[in-house]
Design a protein around this motif. Structure first.
Motif, PDB file in Angstrom:
ATOM      1  N   THR B  59       0.818  -1.217   0.000  1.00 23.54           N
ATOM      2  CA  THR B  59       0.000   0.000   0.000  1.00 23.54           C
ATOM      3  C   THR B  59       0.852   1.268   0.000  1.00 23.54           C
ATOM      4  O   THR B  59       0.332   2.354  -0.205  1.00 23.54           O
ATOM      5  CB  THR B  59      -0.929   0.037   1.228  1.00 23.54           C
ATOM      6  OG1 THR B  59      -0.129   0.062   2.411  1.00 23.54           O
ATOM      7  CG2 THR B  59      -1.848  -1.164   1.248  1.00 23.54           C
ATOM      8  N   THR B  64      -4.943   3.304  -3.912  1.00 22.35           N
ATOM      9  CA  THR B  64      -6.009   4.288  -4.077  1.00 22.35           C
ATOM     10  C   THR B  64      -5.995   5.336  -2.972  1.00 22.35           C
ATOM     11  O   THR B  64      -6.652   6.359  -3.086  1.00 22.35           O
ATOM     12  CB  THR B  64      -7.376   3.592  -4.048  1.00 22.35           C
ATOM     13  OG1 THR B  64      -7.506   2.863  -2.840  1.00 22.35           O
ATOM     14  CG2 THR B  64      -7.546   2.664  -5.243  1.00 22.35           C
ATOM     15  N   VAL B  65      -5.298   5.062  -1.876  1.00 24.33           N
ATOM     16  CA  VAL B  65      -5.301   6.003  -0.756  1.00 24.33           C
ATOM     17  C   VAL B  65      -4.382   7.180  -1.077  1.00 24.33           C
ATOM     18  O   VAL B  65      -3.241   6.984  -1.480  1.00 24.33           O
ATOM     19  CB  VAL B  65      -4.842   5.312   0.547  1.00 24.33           C
ATOM     20  CG1 VAL B  65      -4.874   6.279   1.709  1.00 24.33           C
ATOM     21  CG2 VAL B  65      -5.715   4.090   0.835  1.00 24.33           C
ATOM     22  N   ASP B  66      -4.869   8.403  -0.909  1.00 26.41           N
ATOM     23  CA  ASP B  66      -4.019   9.583  -1.085  1.00 26.41           C
ATOM     24  C   ASP B  66      -2.772   9.416  -0.229  1.00 26.41           C
ATOM     25  O   ASP B  66      -2.850   9.027   0.929  1.00 26.41           O
ATOM     26  CB  ASP B  66      -4.738  10.850  -0.581  1.00 26.41           C
ATOM     27  CG  ASP B  66      -5.643  11.433  -1.637  1.00 26.41           C
ATOM     28  OD1 ASP B  66      -5.750  10.850  -2.729  1.00 26.41           O
ATOM     29  OD2 ASP B  66      -6.248  12.482  -1.359  1.00 26.41           O
ATOM     30  N   ARG B  69      -2.605  10.480   3.304  1.00 25.20           N
ATOM     31  CA  ARG B  69      -3.536   9.864   4.238  1.00 25.20           C
ATOM     32  C   ARG B  69      -3.098   8.457   4.668  1.00 25.20           C
ATOM     33  O   ARG B  69      -3.810   7.780   5.401  1.00 25.20           O
ATOM     34  CB  ARG B  69      -4.939   9.809   3.623  1.00 25.20           C
ATOM     35  CG  ARG B  69      -5.598  11.190   3.538  1.00 25.20           C
ATOM     36  CD  ARG B  69      -6.841  11.194   2.681  1.00 25.20           C
ATOM     37  NE  ARG B  69      -7.801  10.166   2.998  1.00 25.20           N
ATOM     38  CZ  ARG B  69      -8.721  10.245   3.959  1.00 25.20           C
ATOM     39  NH1 ARG B  69      -8.782  11.309   4.730  1.00 25.20           N
ATOM     40  NH2 ARG B  69      -9.553   9.262   4.167  1.00 25.20           N
ATOM     41  N   LEU B  70      -1.937   7.992   4.226  1.00 24.71           N
ATOM     42  CA  LEU B  70      -1.436   6.692   4.645  1.00 24.71           C
ATOM     43  C   LEU B  70      -0.904   6.774   6.070  1.00 24.71           C
ATOM     44  O   LEU B  70      -0.505   7.834   6.541  1.00 24.71           O
ATOM     45  CB  LEU B  70      -0.326   6.229   3.703  1.00 24.71           C
ATOM     46  CG  LEU B  70      -0.831   5.731   2.344  1.00 24.71           C
ATOM     47  CD1 LEU B  70       0.307   5.641   1.351  1.00 24.71           C
ATOM     48  CD2 LEU B  70      -1.496   4.369   2.493  1.00 24.71           C
ATOM     49  N   TYR B  71      -0.871   5.616   6.752  1.00 25.75           N
ATOM     50  CA  TYR B  71      -0.434   5.659   8.153  1.00 25.75           C
ATOM     51  C   TYR B  71       1.070   5.775   8.292  1.00 25.75           C
ATOM     52  O   TYR B  71       1.565   6.106   9.347  1.00 25.75           O
ATOM     53  CB  TYR B  71      -1.017   4.514   8.981  1.00 25.75           C
ATOM     54  CG  TYR B  71      -0.886   3.114   8.443  1.00 25.75           C
ATOM     55  CD1 TYR B  71       0.347   2.496   8.362  1.00 25.75           C
ATOM     56  CD2 TYR B  71      -2.013   2.387   8.078  1.00 25.75           C
ATOM     57  CE1 TYR B  71       0.461   1.203   7.914  1.00 25.75           C
ATOM     58  CE2 TYR B  71      -1.907   1.082   7.621  1.00 25.75           C
ATOM     59  CZ  TYR B  71      -0.665   0.496   7.548  1.00 25.75           C
ATOM     60  OH  TYR B  71      -0.548  -0.793   7.111  1.00 25.75           O
ATOM     61  N   CYS B 260      -7.459  -5.595   9.946  1.00 32.51           N
ATOM     62  CA  CYS B 260      -6.008  -5.428  10.056  1.00 32.51           C
ATOM     63  C   CYS B 260      -5.395  -5.132   8.694  1.00 32.51           C
ATOM     64  O   CYS B 260      -4.385  -4.460   8.586  1.00 32.51           O
ATOM     65  CB  CYS B 260      -5.441  -6.716  10.644  1.00 32.51           C
ATOM     66  SG  CYS B 260      -3.678  -6.699  10.908  1.00 32.51           S
ATOM     67  N   GLY B 261      -6.019  -5.657   7.630  1.00 25.25           N
ATOM     68  CA  GLY B 261      -5.491  -5.472   6.281  1.00 25.25           C
ATOM     69  C   GLY B 261      -6.519  -5.934   5.274  1.00 25.25           C
ATOM     70  O   GLY B 261      -7.625  -6.334   5.623  1.00 25.25           O
ATOM     71  N   GLY B 289     -11.214  -0.557  11.865  1.00 27.18           N
ATOM     72  CA  GLY B 289      -9.896  -0.569  11.257  1.00 27.18           C
ATOM     73  C   GLY B 289      -8.873  -0.200  12.320  1.00 27.18           C
ATOM     74  O   GLY B 289      -9.130   0.662  13.163  1.00 27.18           O
ATOM     75  N   PHE B 290      -7.713  -0.852  12.297  1.00 27.17           N
ATOM     76  CA  PHE B 290      -6.725  -0.504  13.319  1.00 27.17           C
ATOM     77  C   PHE B 290      -5.313  -0.635  12.772  1.00 27.17           C
ATOM     78  O   PHE B 290      -5.072  -1.290  11.753  1.00 27.17           O
ATOM     79  CB  PHE B 290      -6.893  -1.361  14.580  1.00 27.17           C
ATOM     80  CG  PHE B 290      -6.381  -2.766  14.451  1.00 27.17           C
ATOM     81  CD1 PHE B 290      -7.148  -3.746  13.841  1.00 27.17           C
ATOM     82  CD2 PHE B 290      -5.124  -3.107  14.933  1.00 27.17           C
ATOM     83  CE1 PHE B 290      -6.670  -5.047  13.705  1.00 27.17           C
ATOM     84  CE2 PHE B 290      -4.635  -4.407  14.805  1.00 27.17           C
ATOM     85  CZ  PHE B 290      -5.418  -5.373  14.190  1.00 27.17           C
ATOM     86  N   PHE B 291      -4.414  -0.020  13.488  1.00 24.73           N
ATOM     87  CA  PHE B 291      -3.003  -0.029  13.117  1.00 24.73           C
ATOM     88  C   PHE B 291      -2.223  -0.177  14.420  1.00 24.73           C
ATOM     89  O   PHE B 291      -2.448   0.571  15.377  1.00 24.73           O
ATOM     90  CB  PHE B 291      -2.661   1.281  12.409  1.00 24.73           C
ATOM     91  CG  PHE B 291      -1.244   1.375  11.957  1.00 24.73           C
ATOM     92  CD1 PHE B 291      -0.646   0.330  11.256  1.00 24.73           C
ATOM     93  CD2 PHE B 291      -0.499   2.507  12.221  1.00 24.73           C
ATOM     94  CE1 PHE B 291       0.669   0.410  10.840  1.00 24.73           C
ATOM     95  CE2 PHE B 291       0.822   2.598  11.803  1.00 24.73           C
ATOM     96  CZ  PHE B 291       1.406   1.551  11.111  1.00 24.73           C
ATOM     97  N   ASP B 294      -0.840   2.467  16.970  1.00 23.29           N
ATOM     98  CA  ASP B 294      -1.666   3.237  17.904  1.00 23.29           C
ATOM     99  C   ASP B 294      -1.685   2.610  19.301  1.00 23.29           C
ATOM    100  O   ASP B 294      -2.257   3.177  20.221  1.00 23.29           O
ATOM    101  CB  ASP B 294      -3.115   3.306  17.400  1.00 23.29           C
ATOM    102  CG  ASP B 294      -3.233   4.141  16.132  1.00 23.29           C
ATOM    103  OD1 ASP B 294      -2.355   4.991  15.897  1.00 23.29           O
ATOM    104  OD2 ASP B 294      -4.217   3.940  15.396  1.00 23.29           O
TER     105      ASP B 294
END
Lengths: 352, 352
Positions: B59, B64-66, B69-71, B260-261, B289-291, B294
């Motif tokens: 990713t 597709t994610v700007d 805006r990625l983590y 998670c993905g 959704g989580f990362f 955090d």
């Protein structure tokens, strides 16, 4: 006991795939004239005055969801189509109601001219203040509006500092969400999503949204981005599909999506296509499906606030879409909703 | 200061649409030989021993994610491909490390034979008990495994009375989720989802799942239903797509999906197709959704528990998939993951 006569009523005669119909070889609904059952002790005979047109009822006549997993039982084939109603009591064998009184019933009434139902659980229709029409008991002060108010404040936990986006913003639920967000919560920014420039103008000018984005526009996603410069903290979604997919690209980190419905999918034979699902992980989005009946303890206070705000003119309820129709046209008025015919709550006034 | 020599390294030369490649006219990655920068004060020169192969890194090279805006920041075109590594310090201008010591680094290392990085933030590799290989710092005790443990217990809040379903159950994260659910939580029922009968047998027999369902089977949804007679309280999803769509039909009321993905989507040019989105409303599902980043405050305890359980033999860590490869083959070993080549964590051991 003798029958109190006959009634015309719409029977579910086939489970629709795609858009329901009343014509052709395999109609979804078929109009029949049937004998009403005798009125037993504890029951009332009701003449229907208004039908509530609800988008969600589509899911109870044919859906991908197993019937034993729906939040209300499905309508069995061969039985009358279910509908919320307001009606007048014609005959009563219950201490609760007298002939001439008005009642409302959400689950056990049907698309019929007259119904016989148990009085237990039927609600009396109390007059509303400030000349507000009782039909709003089916809309802003009924399931549609309460889902909006409770969904925004109790499910999504929207706060004044939030940017809030609402899909189907001109609809029965969305119009209450927009007004609750702008006028009761005082949210920083409230952005509607609706179909076409005329509806969008109405969502801004009449409901008070700070902006409204036309999902039918080829520039929908860019327009949404421009309308949400600080991203989106709460998305109240009635629609799903491409609208949800677009909004996913604007959700802020740790934002919330309250999923009230998925009207884009009810008559669709295509699966919902999401290009942007990974945003759920990337932004750590919380998505909460909800159903208003889980929050019944919140209803009395919500109705008090909404009715008070409407009486004071803080929120507008002159936004229902009441259409007169004979019993023969009831399914068509209901189905017109899916084409986006209505602004505010769609109600059918039954005429003979 | 003089350069400590040259290194081969893989440069991101185009953002892939679909599956990344290293051949053709427009390769995703291109191998170059470059001069290493001089080692400045506070920096170390590291020889790479192991690369961590992570599905999620897809990713960061085209999505597709700007990119804002990625983590984590995306990998810019023309720069080396990012990778987690374990390596040996060759030269140090930092008090933290001496030559010969082993280190691990998750974000600032690259697909290179050697890297020069700031020592600040680099972790020392402590020996593991009971002869456990240090490569597990990239897997069960690294981001993959910690996401599984913390996602299951802290995000989804799984409880012993729950039925838990885990997708990509044979993968680096899924294998830790299954074992945490069965052996550390003692959950009532744990059902894996994996690709093919051989992997499914392994998820049951080796990881201890009560059942495992093959998502490649034409009877996947029926098999899943049979495997979850009491419906599903927690779904730990690494996959998205058709797997998520199938599990939606088995989620219990008020159940939780920890996302998670979405590995089914990373190399796909098709949007994710969901037939069963309305289940989110019907069952009042909460999707989170989580990362893992955090939850850094949970990491020390999680590592202590996982390493202790592995040392005691309660959970198995003999499940990593370590493949020897020259630098020339590093992208291919990584990409093989998307075809489901690995059981447990995929790690590349760099050989010359």
């Amino acid at each position: 006991m003798s029958s109190p006569g006959t009634t015309k009523q719409w029977i579910l005669t086939s489970k629709p795939v795609g858009t329901p119909t009343i014509t052709g070889e395999n109609p979804t609904f078929t109009l029949r004239t049937v004998d009403l059952p005798p009125v037993k002790d504890g029951q009332i005979l009701v003449k229907v005055l208004y039908f509530s047109n609800d988008a969600g009822i589509r899911t109870f006549i044919g859906t991908t969801v197993d019937s034993d997993r729906l939040y209300l039982p499905p309508v069995p084939l061969g039985t009358p189509m279910r509908s919320g109603i307001i009606g007048e009591v014609l005959e009563s064998k219950s201490d609760k109601f007298k002939p001439g009184e008005l009642i409302m019933e959400f689950h056990r009434a049907t698309w019929s001219e007259k119904v016989v139902i148990d009085a237990e659980g039927v609600q009396p229709v109390a007059p509303l203040p400030a000349g507000i029409s009782i039909t709003h008991y089916l809309g802003a002060f009924g399931g549609s509006g309460l889902a909006g108010y409770i969904g925004l404040l109790d499910v999504a936990e929207a706060k004044p500092e939030h940017t809030i986006v609402v899909s189907a913003a001109a609809g029965a639920t969305g119009s209450v969400v927009v007004q609750t967000a702008v006028k009761l919560l005082g949210a920083k920014r409230v952005v509607g999503i609706a179909g076409g420039p005329e509806k969008c103008a109405w969502v801004r000018d009449h409901l008070g949204a700070h902006a409204c984005v036309d999902y039918k526009s080829p520039t929908f996603v860019q327009d949404l981005k421009a309308a949400t410069p600080d991203e989106v903290n709460v998305f109240f979604d009635n629609v799903g599909g491409a609208v949800l997919d677009g909004v996913l690209t604007r959700m802020a980190k740790h934002s919330v999506i309250a999923v009230c419905g998925a009207v884009s999918q009810y008559n669709s034979e295509e699966p919902m296509a999401l290009k942007n699902w990974f945003e759920v992980v990337s932004q750590r989005i919380i998505i909460k499906g909800f159903f208003m009946f889980d929050y019944l303890n919140k209803v009395p206070k919500a109705m008090e606030v909404l009715i008070g705000a409407a009486a004071a003119g803080t929120i507008k309820v002159d936004i229902e879409d009441v259409r007169e129709a004979k019993i023969e046209d009831v399914p068509n008025v209901w189905a017109a909703m899916y084409g986006g015919a209505n602004k505010g709550k769609s109600v059918t006034k039954l005429i003979s």
